[in-house]
Write an enzyme that holds these catalytic residues in place. Structure first.
Site, PDB file in Angstrom:
ATOM      1  CG  HIS A 159      49.903  66.898  72.852  1.00  0.00           C
ATOM      2  ND1 HIS A 159      49.999  65.535  72.877  1.00  0.00           N
ATOM      3  CD2 HIS A 159      50.351  67.325  74.065  1.00  0.00           C
ATOM      4  CE1 HIS A 159      50.461  65.137  74.049  1.00  0.00           C
ATOM      5  NE2 HIS A 159      50.697  66.206  74.788  1.00  0.00           N
ATOM      6  CB  SER A 286      49.466  76.825  42.298  1.00  0.00           C
ATOM      7  OG  SER A 286      48.498  76.148  41.519  1.00  0.00           O
ATOM      8  CE  LYS A 292      48.369  76.984  47.709  1.00  0.00           C
ATOM      9  NZ  LYS A 292      48.127  75.595  47.329  1.00  0.00           N
ATOM     10  CD  GLU A 299      55.343  72.078  50.562  1.00  0.00           C
ATOM     11  OE1 GLU A 299      54.375  71.322  50.502  1.00  0.00           O
ATOM     12  OE2 GLU A 299      55.496  73.035  49.790  1.00  0.00           O
TER      13      GLU A 299
END
Ligand code: ARG
Length: 466
Positions: A159, A286, A292, A299
């Site tokens: 979980h 970024s 970043k 991804e």
């Protein structure tokens, strides 16, 4: 448009298709990539036609030489693909026939329907072999990263909540197991791809005495014992694409596994987890925020699973309403299959490269793994060893956790007296339960994350993947 060609339009037609129709129906823009397998299939077919007396030896040789020359021109980028010739099969045959008169005999006993089924099977066979190699490389990258961090413990999660201690190696080996089953599925799929449909012609075979077994042998459609593998029903052989669906289904599972792995890496590389560092080359910045460093490769791995699943559903949908036998709808199979192969192969390759350029932050892992709550179950096992029923033990340790929470202490800071106020069976040795190394070494059963078992598993995989 559409100049009449000797191949594309028979005497049946007065004129060519309109420009719109030609554009709508052509497949050369994507099926050109089957060229190598189309040439191989034609060479085998020509060899067989010579054996059964349809071609003379010199015609066979002229055809094969002509096909080889076309192949060299394609490799050099000199071959001109003509959209008005629709597809890869007609482009090659028309050009061959323009150069070699005997080319006009090549299509004897053959249809594009069995030809395209053949080309796809030949092409997919090669792709499966290469994909399987790439999966091996990815498994090796996972094992290597695990082996470099064999002793690094981390929390295991259920979980997405801290559950019990495992190790980085154990966690990564879980993916090695998944990928192993993926490889098995592709090997199974390969057996059914590896069946020769040539000789089925349009849908009903041929009146000519084609030697299908010879063609199958020439093209390597044989089982482990060398027995030729032939489709056994001409209508089935030209119209089913279940071999492609099977491949896409196996690829969908592979993509799901890669996506899960990507998700773990995305979590691990956050400041919150900070378990790993991915080399700059596999991340991006970024356009606005200078600090970043984003895990875009991971991804996109997660994102690409969506299109691989979509391709599977597209293929199934394509097939479900088709009356026997060949229907032009089937031309739509190729882009879905090509895209699936390209997507999973690129993803597997990049994932392996990224893992080979990923390091584990051992300190951060150690800090997270030192959470004594991860060993609450071990404390219950302790009481079981002292004679408690597991349900009693579970209840007692629950009370220990609640007491610690109330006292604002981690559970390994409670005194023996406090523990005994909950269950008399707690002794002064209870504290030993929270020694993580000891806890890990007591996990000795097969498949568990104890150091010895994980080392054994790493060694097994290293040997297999050598
Ligand atoms: N380009 C076609 C395909 O991919 C080849 C088979 C064409 N056959 C036909 N009867 N029109 O399916």
């Amino acid at each position: 448009m559409s100049k009449r060609s000797p191949v594309s339009r028979s005497g049946r037609f007065a004129g060519g298709p309109s420009a719109d129709v030609a554009k709508f129906t052509e497949s050369i823009s994507f099926d050109w990539r089957l060229w190598r397998h189309d040439l191989l299939g034609s060479m085998a077919h020509a060899t067989m036609l010579q054996r059964i007396g349809i071609l003379t030896k010199s015609e066979q040789i002229a055809i094969i030489k002509g096909l080889e020359r076309i192949g060299q021109e394609i490799i050099r980028g000199e071959f001109r693909w003509k959209p008005e010739l629709e597809d890869v099969h007609m482009n090659i045959e028309a050009e061959l026939t323009r150069r070699v008169p005997a080319g006009a005999k090549l299509h004897t006993g053959r249809s594009r329907n069995d030809q395209v089924a053949l080309d796809l099977r030949l092409w997919l066979r090669d792709e499966i072999v290469e994909l399987a190699d790439e999966i091996r490389t990815l498994q090796k990258a996972l094992v290597d990263l695990g082996a470099r961090n064999a002793e690094v413990a981390i929390p295991g999660y259920t979980h997405l909540q801290r559950a019990q201690p495992v190790s980085v190696a154990h966690h990564l080996l879980a993916y090695v197991e998944m990928l192993e089953r993926d490889c098995q599925r592709f090997a199974e799929c390969f057996r059914r791809v590896n069946v020769c449909p040539l000789g089925n012609a349009a849908l009903a075979g041929s009146t000519l005495p084609l030697d299908r077994e010879l063609v199958a042998r020439l093209l390597g459609f044989v089982d482990a014992k060398g027995k030729p593998q032939l489709t056994q029903n001409s209508m089935d052989g030209v119209s089913d694409r279940d071999f492609a669906v099977e491949f896409c289904a196996a690829a969908a599972l592979l993509a799901a596994h890669l996506s899960r792995l990507a998700e773990d890496l995305i979590l691990w590389v956050t400041s919150e987890f900070n378990f790993i560092r991915i080399a700059d080359a596999y991340t991006t910045g970024s356009s606005l925020m200078p600090q970043k460093k984003n895990p875009d490769v991971a991804e996109l791995t997660r994102g690409k699973a969506g299109r691989v699943f979509g391709n599977l559903v597209a293929l199934l949908t394509l097939l479900k309403g088709l009356p026997m036998t060949y229907n032009r709808d089937l031309q739509e199979d190729k882009e879905r299959l090509f895209d699936t192969v390209d997507t999973v192969r690129a993803t597997v390759r990049l994932m392996a490269a990224m893992l080979n350029n990923t390091t584990v932050n051992a300190d951060r892992c150690a800090a997270a793994a030192s959470d004594p709550a991860l060993l609450a179950t071990d404390l219950a096992d302790y009481l079981v060893r002292k004679g408690a029923l597991f349900r009693q033990a579970h209840h007692a340790v629950g009370a220990v956790v609640a007491l610690a929470e109330k006292a604002g202490q981690p559970i390994n800071r409670l005194s023996v007296e406090e523990l005994q106020s909950i269950d008399k069976r707690f002794g002064s040795d209870a504290i030993n339960v929270f020694n993580l190394r000891r806890a890990m070494s007591s996990r000795t059963i097969i498949g568990s994350p104890g150091q010895r078992e994980v080392k054994k598993q790493l060694a097994r995989w290293l040997k297999r993947l050598r």
